[in-house]
Scaffold this motif. Structure first.
Motif, PDB file in Angstrom:
ATOM      1  N   THR A  19       0.842  -1.199   0.000  1.00 44.89           N
ATOM      2  CA  THR A  19       0.000   0.000   0.000  1.00 44.89           C
ATOM      3  C   THR A  19       0.877   1.248   0.000  1.00 44.89           C
ATOM      4  N   LEU A  20       1.899   1.235   0.839  1.00 45.35           N
ATOM      5  CA  LEU A  20       2.817   2.374   0.924  1.00 45.35           C
ATOM      6  C   LEU A  20       3.614   2.549  -0.365  1.00 45.35           C
ATOM      7  N   GLY A  21       4.112   1.440  -0.886  1.00 47.73           N
ATOM      8  CA  GLY A  21       4.937   1.494  -2.089  1.00 47.73           C
ATOM      9  C   GLY A  21       4.150   2.012  -3.275  1.00 47.73           C
ATOM     10  N   TYR A  22       2.932   1.524  -3.403  1.00 48.87           N
ATOM     11  CA  TYR A  22       2.091   1.952  -4.522  1.00 48.87           C
ATOM     12  C   TYR A  22       1.780   3.440  -4.401  1.00 48.87           C
ATOM     13  N   TYR A  23       1.472   3.854  -3.184  1.00 41.47           N
ATOM     14  CA  TYR A  23       1.173   5.275  -2.952  1.00 41.47           C
ATOM     15  C   TYR A  23       2.366   6.151  -3.341  1.00 41.47           C
ATOM     16  N   LEU A  24       3.537   5.774  -2.866  1.00 37.72           N
ATOM     17  CA  LEU A  24       4.737   6.567  -3.162  1.00 37.72           C
ATOM     18  C   LEU A  24       5.015   6.623  -4.661  1.00 37.72           C
ATOM     19  N   ALA A  25       4.861   5.472  -5.316  1.00 37.04           N
ATOM     20  CA  ALA A  25       5.128   5.418  -6.763  1.00 37.04           C
ATOM     21  C   ALA A  25       4.172   6.347  -7.509  1.00 37.04           C
ATOM     22  N   GLN A  26       2.912   6.368  -7.073  1.00 34.42           N
ATOM     23  CA  GLN A  26       1.945   7.266  -7.732  1.00 34.42           C
ATOM     24  C   GLN A  26       2.322   8.720  -7.504  1.00 34.42           C
ATOM     25  N   LEU A  71       2.678  -5.313 -15.764  1.00 35.71           N
ATOM     26  CA  LEU A  71       2.321  -4.214 -16.676  1.00 35.71           C
ATOM     27  C   LEU A  71       1.407  -3.209 -15.978  1.00 35.71           C
ATOM     28  N   PRO A  72       1.256  -2.016 -16.550  1.00 37.09           N
ATOM     29  CA  PRO A  72       0.279  -1.079 -15.981  1.00 37.09           C
ATOM     30  C   PRO A  72      -1.103  -1.739 -15.951  1.00 37.09           C
ATOM     31  N   PRO A  73      -1.960  -1.348 -14.986  1.00 37.54           N
ATOM     32  CA  PRO A  73      -3.258  -2.025 -14.839  1.00 37.54           C
ATOM     33  C   PRO A  73      -4.062  -2.006 -16.142  1.00 37.54           C
ATOM     34  N   ALA A  74      -4.507  -3.185 -16.603  1.00 35.72           N
ATOM     35  CA  ALA A  74      -5.224  -3.260 -17.880  1.00 35.72           C
ATOM     36  C   ALA A  74      -6.730  -3.114 -17.675  1.00 35.72           C
ATOM     37  N   VAL A  75      -7.193  -3.356 -16.456  1.00 32.37           N
ATOM     38  CA  VAL A  75      -8.628  -3.337 -16.153  1.00 32.37           C
ATOM     39  C   VAL A  75      -8.809  -2.516 -14.875  1.00 32.37           C
ATOM     40  N   ALA A  76      -9.894  -1.729 -14.820  1.00 35.32           N
ATOM     41  CA  ALA A  76     -10.148  -0.924 -13.612  1.00 35.32           C
ATOM     42  C   ALA A  76     -10.966  -1.754 -12.625  1.00 35.32           C
ATOM     43  N   ASP A  77     -10.318  -2.713 -11.958  1.00 31.92           N
ATOM     44  CA  ASP A  77     -11.038  -3.552 -10.995  1.00 31.92           C
ATOM     45  C   ASP A  77     -10.335  -3.549  -9.641  1.00 31.92           C
ATOM     46  N   GLY A  78      -9.647  -2.459  -9.350  1.00 34.59           N
ATOM     47  CA  GLY A  78      -8.980  -2.322  -8.062  1.00 34.59           C
ATOM     48  C   GLY A  78      -7.547  -2.801  -8.069  1.00 34.59           C
ATOM     49  N   ARG A  79      -7.057  -3.307  -9.186  1.00 35.83           N
ATOM     50  CA  ARG A  79      -5.675  -3.804  -9.251  1.00 35.83           C
ATOM     51  C   ARG A  79      -4.672  -2.648  -9.337  1.00 35.83           C
ATOM     52  N   GLN A  80      -3.464  -2.888  -8.830  1.00 42.55           N
ATOM     53  CA  GLN A  80      -2.404  -1.873  -8.908  1.00 42.55           C
ATOM     54  C   GLN A  80      -1.581  -2.063 -10.184  1.00 42.55           C
TER      55      GLN A  80
END
Ligand code: DC
Length: 243
Positions: A19-26, A71-80
């Motif tokens: 959660t932290l890593g994804y947040y920082l990357a964004q 890869l970057p998220p291909a579907v908007a279903d909550g995946r990172q």
């Protein structure tokens, strides 16, 4: 503006590191790589092929041969991100309880670790990356600009995993979850190859009593202040990196 280019985040299961890593990357517009996904993809492939999880040789060969793409998220279903294996989208399959149970033993195999570590280093080579796992600061990227080691109590982590599982439609008991978390901690930290442990120079980050928003604020402050401090030190000793 001084910013770290490579950020290594390690810690035990469900500590909040992804959660932290994804947040920082964004926030930083960096690449995010959750390295557990690679171990999970190999484990999923092994289960699909009906391999015996204790068959180290076959699983190592599989890890060396298999083509995993994150890869970057291909579907908007909550995946990172999207995890693909030989072109097949296995993003959610790698989160199944079967993979959860088998992935820790698979990740103890030195040949599997070697094959996946090569892939991780290749991905990180251009920089501007947040990489999350168990041995990023110690083995995969020992020269990372900043290393964060995330912890939380086993009870809090079991509680978080229980919520995830309930959302996925299965509901183990809290005791089962706690048992599973402790078992994985034990395997991850006692294995011979690249055991889970904080890198000597990592910053300890305890998320036990923090809400997501509190975690985000704290990690952002930590990265900002640490990066500027580290860059200033490097500059004063003549070794600064420009960014
Ligand atoms: O973070 P996770 O639960 O998705 O990780 C799955 C497993 O992979 C976990 O048992 C530890 C292992 N792992 C590892 O050994 N080294 C990494 N860099 C990342 C994960």
């Amino acid at each position: 503006m001084c910013k770290p280019s490579t950020i290594a985040i390690d810690g035990p299961a469900a500590s909040g590191k992804s959660t932290l890593g994804y947040y920082l990357a964004q926030r930083l517009a960096y690449l995010y790589l959750d390295t557990g996904a690679l171990y999970r993809a190999v484990t999923w492939a092994a289960l699909q092929q009906g391999l015996d999880i204790s068959d180290e040789e076959s699983i190592t060969r599989l890890a060396e041969d298999v083509q995993i793409d994150v890869l970057p998220p291909a579907v908007a279903d909550g995946r990172q991100y999207t995890v693909a294996l030989g072109g097949e989208d296995i993003t959610w399959e790698i989160r199944s309880p079967e993979v959860d149970r088998a992935v820790s033993p698979v990740s103890t195999y030195p040949g599997v670790r070697e094959a996946l570590t090569q892939q991780m280093r290749r991905i990180a080579a251009p920089g501007r990356v947040v990489m999350v796992g168990r041995d990023i600061g110690t083995v995969v990227l020992p020269d990372a600009d900043i290393k964060i080691y995330v912890v939380a109590s086993a009870e809090e982590r079991a509680h978080r995993r229980l919520l995830d599982r309930t959302e996925q439609g299965c509901a183990p008991s809290f005791e089962q979850m706690l048992h599973e978390i402790r078992r994985r901690d034990e395997i991850d930290s006692s294995r011979v190859a690249a055991p889970l442990r904080p890198a000597a120079e990592s910053i300890l980050f305890d998320t036990t009593a923090l809400t997501k928003e509190q975690m985000f604020d704290a990690v952002e402050q930590l990265v900002n202040s640490f990066a500027c401090h580290a860059s200033a030190e490097a500059r004063s000793s003549g070794g600064g990196r420009s960014d």
